[in-house]
Write a protein that holds these residues in place. Structure first.
Motif, short mmCIF file in Angstrom:
data_model
loop_
_atom_site.label_atom_id
_atom_site.label_comp_id
_atom_site.label_asym_id
_atom_site.label_seq_id
_atom_site.Cartn_x
_atom_site.Cartn_y
_atom_site.Cartn_z
N THR A 1 0.39 23.89 108.28
CA THR A 1 -0.70 24.79 108.63
C THR A 1 -2.03 24.06 108.60
OG1 THR A 1 -1.05 25.52 106.35
CG2 THR A 1 0.58 26.73 107.65
N THR A 2 -2.98 24.54 109.40
CA THR A 2 -4.35 24.03 109.38
C THR A 2 -5.30 25.22 109.26
OG1 THR A 2 -4.24 23.91 111.82
CG2 THR A 2 -3.93 21.87 110.60
N LYS A 3 -5.99 25.27 108.14
CA LYS A 3 -6.85 26.42 107.84
C LYS A 3 -8.12 26.43 108.66
CE LYS A 3 -8.59 26.59 103.70
NZ LYS A 3 -8.56 26.63 102.22
N GLY A 4 -8.60 25.24 109.06
CA GLY A 4 -9.86 25.19 109.79
C GLY A 4 -9.82 25.88 111.13
N ASP A 5 -8.61 26.00 111.75
CA ASP A 5 -8.49 26.67 113.05
C ASP A 5 -7.39 27.73 113.06
OD1 ASP A 5 -6.35 24.93 112.90
OD2 ASP A 5 -7.07 23.59 114.47
N ASN A 6 -6.91 28.12 111.87
CA ASN A 6 -5.92 29.20 111.74
C ASN A 6 -4.69 28.96 112.60
OD1 ASN A 6 -7.15 30.90 109.78
ND2 ASN A 6 -8.60 31.59 111.33
N ARG A 7 -4.08 27.80 112.41
CA ARG A 7 -2.90 27.45 113.19
C ARG A 7 -1.72 27.09 112.30
NH1 ARG A 7 -5.83 23.53 117.76
NH2 ARG A 7 -6.21 25.18 119.31
N VAL A 8 -0.53 27.33 112.86
CA VAL A 8 0.71 26.81 112.30
C VAL A 8 1.32 25.88 113.34
CG1 VAL A 8 2.99 27.33 111.36
CG2 VAL A 8 1.09 28.93 110.97
N TRP A 9 1.55 24.64 112.96
CA TRP A 9 2.10 23.63 113.86
C TRP A 9 3.59 23.47 113.59
CZ3 TRP A 9 -1.15 21.23 117.42
CH2 TRP A 9 -2.51 21.42 117.22
N GLN A 10 4.33 23.23 114.66
CA GLN A 10 5.78 23.07 114.58
C GLN A 10 6.16 21.73 115.21
OE1 GLN A 10 8.17 26.48 115.74
NE2 GLN A 10 9.55 25.16 116.90
N VAL A 11 6.83 20.88 114.42
CA VAL A 11 7.22 19.56 114.90
C VAL A 11 8.74 19.52 114.99
CG1 VAL A 11 7.10 17.08 114.51
CG2 VAL A 11 5.19 18.54 113.79
N GLY B 1 11.38 14.92 119.07
CA GLY B 1 10.17 14.11 119.09
C GLY B 1 9.00 14.80 119.77
N THR B 2 8.92 16.14 119.61
CA THR B 2 7.85 16.91 120.24
C THR B 2 7.18 17.80 119.20
OG1 THR B 2 9.42 18.67 120.84
CG2 THR B 2 8.98 16.95 122.49
N TYR B 3 5.97 18.25 119.52
CA TYR B 3 5.25 19.17 118.65
C TYR B 3 4.62 20.27 119.49
CZ TYR B 3 0.80 17.13 120.17
OH TYR B 3 -0.27 16.72 120.93
N GLU B 4 4.31 21.40 118.85
CA GLU B 4 3.71 22.54 119.54
C GLU B 4 3.06 23.46 118.52
OE1 GLU B 4 6.41 25.70 120.76
OE2 GLU B 4 8.06 24.56 119.87
N LEU B 5 2.42 24.52 119.00
CA LEU B 5 1.86 25.56 118.14
C LEU B 5 2.91 26.63 117.89
CD1 LEU B 5 -1.72 26.11 119.60
CD2 LEU B 5 -1.14 25.06 117.42
N ALA B 6 3.14 26.95 116.62
CA ALA B 6 3.97 28.10 116.27
C ALA B 6 3.11 29.35 116.12
CB ALA B 6 4.73 27.83 114.98
N TYR B 7 1.82 29.15 115.82
CA TYR B 7 0.89 30.29 115.68
C TYR B 7 -0.53 29.78 115.85
CZ TYR B 7 -1.85 34.06 113.63
OH TYR B 7 -2.77 35.06 113.43
N ASP B 8 -1.35 30.60 116.52
CA ASP B 8 -2.78 30.36 116.65
C ASP B 8 -3.43 31.72 116.75
OD1 ASP B 8 -5.41 29.95 117.66
OD2 ASP B 8 -4.83 28.06 118.58
#
Length: 386
Positions: A267-277, A282-289
């Motif tokens: 998670t990244t609190k500065g932009d309210n995101r959950v990242w999924q790797v 070998g890919t990444y994306e947003l699970a939540y924004d």
């Protein structure tokens, strides 16, 4: 075009460039959207001020500066990151203390028997500063991380043993850690506005005394492919670790981290995101924004600590927001699971499930007082999905 629409278009276009269009929908899920939770709506607040779905109940386990019931141990201030570790006869809940060493700091444990009754409590780490989050290892130790410049990682032993500083895991503003037994690495988040996402590759799995610190390299988008690059100087001096590798991807305030089934979420609190790797692909994306939730108001803000269940559900705690723990299901639906009322000056920390998956422990770091001396640690029981 407003910011939310622009972000949604950016996410779609970035994903389409990262993978062939025909494969994109299968490989990348959309960021989670509003939905009614699998347990139904929140009920009125209980006697402890906690709103829960029908069938769930809460209890208070410990309060800062008060003796843990059934023991002689005084619970620490500002309870933060936590984990549950089985001990053969029950389990141990470990919790960090996010205050300076002069005010206590370090980490403590509470021991429970197989029925969930408290049978002991004690300190497992002292003399450290601002121990925020961390992570459990497969060999049942707890990595307690300092959230300060040149912060350290300490491996603690909730089942018995003396805590050890692990310098090879890097000196930076540490937040959380998550162990990956498949690739035999430990992922690490960094709480800086331009923080990085790291992994530590031990020389020998199960021994964190030596190894290689690597950093996540990727483009500027919210999805795509990634690689890992070795950090030349893990001690972060004179050059901070986050500035040592060209092309290392920045994340705005790294917080919680959770691994399961070839995937690591952070998670990244500065932009309210959950990242999924997706580690296998070998890919990444947003699970939540929160800016990509439509329609309606985003239920999750102040995105912080994260944990998961065997059912594949993610539980994400808020630092601020509505003082919720929100649930993100595997089909990308997000909803509040619980809400703490009357504690707007606090944050929710340390969510962790028992091995059976029928109890959820967590803390309100500053409780009703808004002070680090007012922390409260809770347990919720009920018909959790497994």
């Amino acid at each position: 075009m407003d910011r939310r629409t622009m972000l949604r278009a950016t996410v779609v276009s970035a994903g389409a460039m990262a993978l062939p269009f025909t494969a994109w929908s299968a490989a990348y899920g959309a960021p989670a959207q509003n939905a009614t939770g699998p347990y139904g709506p929140l009920q009125s607040a209980d006697a402890r001020g906690i709103q829960l779905p029908a069938g769930f109940t809460s209890t208070v386990v410990a309060r800062s500066r008060q003796v843990v019931s059934g023991t002689s141990y005084v619970w620490h201030d500002a309870p933060d990151g936590g984990a549950v570790i089985p001990n053969g006869t029950g389990w141990v809940y470990v919790s960090n203390s996010e205050v300076s060493s002069s005010s206590g700091g370090g980490a403590s444990r509470i021991l429970f028997n197989s029925a969930g009754a408290v049978v002991g409590a004690s300190r497992i780490l002292s003399g450290t500063n601002q121990n925020c989050a961390g992570g459990r290892t497969p060999w049942n130790t707890w990595l307690s991380c300092e959230e300060v410049s040149l912060g350290r990682v300490f491996e603690t032993y909730p089942l018995g043993g003396t805590a050890v500083f692990r310098p090879a895991m890097g000196r930076f503003k540490h937040e959380a850690a998550a162990a990956d037994p498949v690739r035999r690495v430990v992922y690490l988040t960094e709480d800086e506005t331009d923080g990085k996402f790291y992994r530590f590759v031990p020389s020998t799995w199960g021994d964190l005394s030596t190894g290689t610190l690597q950093v996540f390299r990727a483009g500027s988008g919210t999805s795509g492919t990634f690689t890992w690059a070795t950090v030349p100087d893990p001690d972060g001096s004179p050059t901070a670790t986050r500035y040592q590798v060209s092309g290392a991807k920045s994340f705005n305030g790294g917080e919680g981290c959770h691994y399961a089934d070839d995937t690591v979420w952070f998670t990244t609190k500065g932009d309210n995101r959950v990242w999924q790797v997706n580690l296998a692909a070998g890919t990444y994306e947003l699970a939540y924004d929160d800016n990509l939730v439509s329609p309606g108001t985003a239920p999750l803000s102040g995105v912080d600590n994260i944990t998961g269940t065997t059912a594949g559900d993610l539980y994400v705690a808020e630092d601020g927001g509505s003082m919720d723990i929100c649930l993100i299901t595997p089909d990308d639906k997000v909803s509040p699971f619980l809400r703490i009322t009357g504690q707007s000056g606090s944050e929710i920390t340390g969510p962790a499930f028992t091995p059976a998956g029928d109890r959820l422990y967590f803390s309100s770091q500053r409780g009703t007082s808004g002070s680090s001396s007012g922390g409260i640690t809770y347990c919720v029981t009920g018909p959790f999905r497994r």
